[in-house]
Enzyme design. Structure first.
Site, short mmCIF file in Angstrom:
data_model
loop_
_atom_site.label_atom_id
_atom_site.label_comp_id
_atom_site.label_asym_id
_atom_site.label_seq_id
_atom_site.Cartn_x
_atom_site.Cartn_y
_atom_site.Cartn_z
N SER A 1 33.22 -39.07 -45.79
CA SER A 1 33.76 -40.27 -45.15
C SER A 1 32.89 -41.46 -45.52
CB SER A 1 33.77 -40.10 -43.63
OG SER A 1 33.93 -41.37 -43.02
N HIS B 1 37.42 -39.77 -47.90
CA HIS B 1 38.02 -40.02 -46.59
C HIS B 1 37.77 -41.49 -46.23
CE1 HIS B 1 39.43 -38.74 -42.59
NE2 HIS B 1 38.51 -39.55 -42.10
N ASP C 1 38.33 -44.36 -43.50
CA ASP C 1 38.64 -44.62 -42.09
C ASP C 1 39.09 -46.06 -41.88
OD1 ASP C 1 37.99 -42.09 -40.75
OD2 ASP C 1 35.95 -42.48 -41.46
N MET D 1 40.09 -48.64 -39.10
CA MET D 1 40.00 -48.86 -37.64
C MET D 1 40.35 -50.30 -37.33
SD MET D 1 36.45 -46.92 -36.81
CE MET D 1 36.08 -45.28 -37.41
N HIS E 1 42.66 -42.22 -43.26
CA HIS E 1 42.73 -41.87 -41.84
C HIS E 1 42.93 -43.15 -41.04
CE1 HIS E 1 40.41 -40.16 -38.09
NE2 HIS E 1 41.70 -40.34 -37.83
N MET F 1 43.24 -45.13 -37.90
CA MET F 1 42.99 -45.18 -36.45
C MET F 1 43.43 -46.57 -35.99
SD MET F 1 39.37 -43.19 -36.52
CE MET F 1 39.20 -43.46 -38.27
N MET G 1 40.64 -33.80 -34.62
CA MET G 1 39.41 -34.56 -34.41
C MET G 1 38.42 -33.71 -33.61
SD MET G 1 39.74 -37.48 -35.95
CE MET G 1 38.13 -38.11 -35.43
N GLY H 1 36.28 -43.21 -33.72
CA GLY H 1 35.72 -44.55 -33.58
C GLY H 1 34.38 -44.71 -34.28
N PHE H 2 33.58 -43.66 -34.25
CA PHE H 2 32.22 -43.80 -34.79
C PHE H 2 31.76 -42.54 -35.50
CE2 PHE H 2 32.74 -46.57 -31.18
CZ PHE H 2 32.29 -47.78 -31.68
N GLY H 3 30.92 -42.73 -36.52
CA GLY H 3 30.30 -41.59 -37.20
C GLY H 3 29.08 -41.13 -36.42
N GLY H 4 28.53 -40.00 -36.83
CA GLY H 4 27.27 -39.53 -36.28
C GLY H 4 27.33 -38.88 -34.91
N ASP I 1 37.40 -33.45 -38.61
CA ASP I 1 36.70 -34.71 -38.81
C ASP I 1 35.82 -34.97 -37.59
OD1 ASP I 1 35.91 -37.28 -39.49
OD2 ASP I 1 37.92 -38.16 -39.34
N GLY J 1 31.28 -34.71 -36.91
CA GLY J 1 30.16 -33.79 -36.68
C GLY J 1 30.10 -32.61 -37.62
N SER K 1 28.12 -38.84 -41.91
CA SER K 1 26.66 -38.97 -41.80
C SER K 1 25.94 -37.82 -42.50
CB SER K 1 26.24 -39.07 -40.34
OG SER K 1 26.84 -38.06 -39.57
O1 LIG Z 1 37.09 -40.67 -38.23
C1 LIG Z 1 35.89 -40.79 -38.13
C2 LIG Z 1 35.31 -41.37 -36.87
O2 LIG Z 1 36.33 -41.67 -36.00
C3 LIG Z 1 34.96 -40.41 -39.26
O3 LIG Z 1 35.73 -39.89 -40.32
C4 LIG Z 1 33.92 -39.39 -38.79
O4 LIG Z 1 33.26 -39.82 -37.70
C5 LIG Z 1 32.94 -39.02 -39.89
O5 LIG Z 1 31.64 -39.18 -39.46
P1 LIG Z 1 30.61 -37.99 -39.12
O6 LIG Z 1 30.78 -36.94 -40.20
O7 LIG Z 1 29.29 -38.68 -39.18
O8 LIG Z 1 30.94 -37.45 -37.75
FE LIG Z 2 38.04 -40.10 -40.07
#
Ligand SMILES: O=C(CO)[C@H](O)[C@H](O)COP(=O)(O)O
Ligand SMILES: [Fe+2]
Length: 246
Positions: A7, A30, A32, A34, A63, A65, A134, A139-142, A172, A174, A195
């Protein structure tokens, strides 16, 4: 086959072309999208996707969102985009939208947030080329992987096998070398990692590690791993219950 889709949410947006080169050994990118309405974060839109498609040879996995994908999603079915994923919670008519995407020559995919059930997706599974489960709140990575989503994957893989259809099953959120085998054992075969890939000094090495972790899960045998996972996590069917409504 295991597919690894890094991503670019975790890439450096100012040096995106350079960061796309770092993931050249992946199976897809990937992307994203948003809108700061459907999720509390904002990325970019169609012009960026068009440029990304021009500078990478990898297929794009978009993707969305965003609110109102019924209006906006078809515009993303451009050259270089392999699949367009819209959220079940945001669409007015998932089936009509999936058909429209397929008619425009792209794969149609539906995503569900952690709190959304999959009954209606199961009911209409042949309408979709891919389902995205999901494993974090979008909304956020990590964020941390939600293992309690695994029953959804198992139910979808089981239904696809019953129907004898090919279904890409994506996870998708973690995904790491530790969590990927858990999702693979539950039936996932397309793995998004942001991440984990871009947080590593060598994204190519991390992609190789993720691929090896996935292959290991399949070689060990999915059924055995499912049993191990159930034993370890005490997974119930709770995550698979409910409807497509928010
Ligand atoms: O859709 C996503 C967040 O909404 C991202 O694709 C996802 O968070 C990827 O990040 P990580 O691998 O760090 O969790
Ligand atoms: Fe995503």
């Amino acid at each position: 086959m295991v597919r690894i889709h890094p991503s670019i949410l975790s890439a450096d947006f100012v040096n995106l072309e350079r960061d796309l080169e770092k993931i050249a050994t992946a199976d897809g990118v990937h992307v994203d999208i948003m809108d700061a309405h459907f999720v509390p974060n904002l990325t970019f839109g169609l012009p960026m996707v068009q440029r990304i498609a021009e500078v990478t040879r990898l297929p794009l996995d978009v993707h969305l969102m965003i609110d109102d994908p019924d209006t906006w999603a078809p515009q993303y079915a451009i050259d270089g985009v392999e699949s367009v994923t819209f959220h079940a919670e945001a669409t007015r008519d998932a089936i009509a939208l999936a058909r429209e995407l397929r008619a425009r020559g792209t794969r149609a995919a539906i995503a569900v947030k952690p709190g959304t059930g999959i009954d209606r997706v199961l009911e209409h599974l042949p309408e979709f080329d891919m389902v995205l489960i999901m494993t974090v709140e979008p909304g956020f990575g990590g964020q941390a992987f939600m293992g309690e989503m695994m029953p959804k994957l198992e139910a979808l893989r089981g239904r696809a096998e019953e129907l004898g259809i090919e279904l890409a099953l994506q996870v998708d959120g973690g995904i790491t070398a530790e969590t990927l085998p858990i999702a693979a054992a539950s039936g996932a075969n397309v793995f998004v990692a942001g991440s984990a890939v871009y947080g590593h000094a060598s994204p190519a090495d991390r992609i190789a590690e993720l691929r090896a972790a996935g292959k290991g899960a399949f070689d060990t045998g999915m059924i055995d791993l499912r049993a191990i996972h159930r034993g370890a996590a005490g997974a119930s069917g709770d995550g698979a219950a409910g409807s497509l409504e928010r």
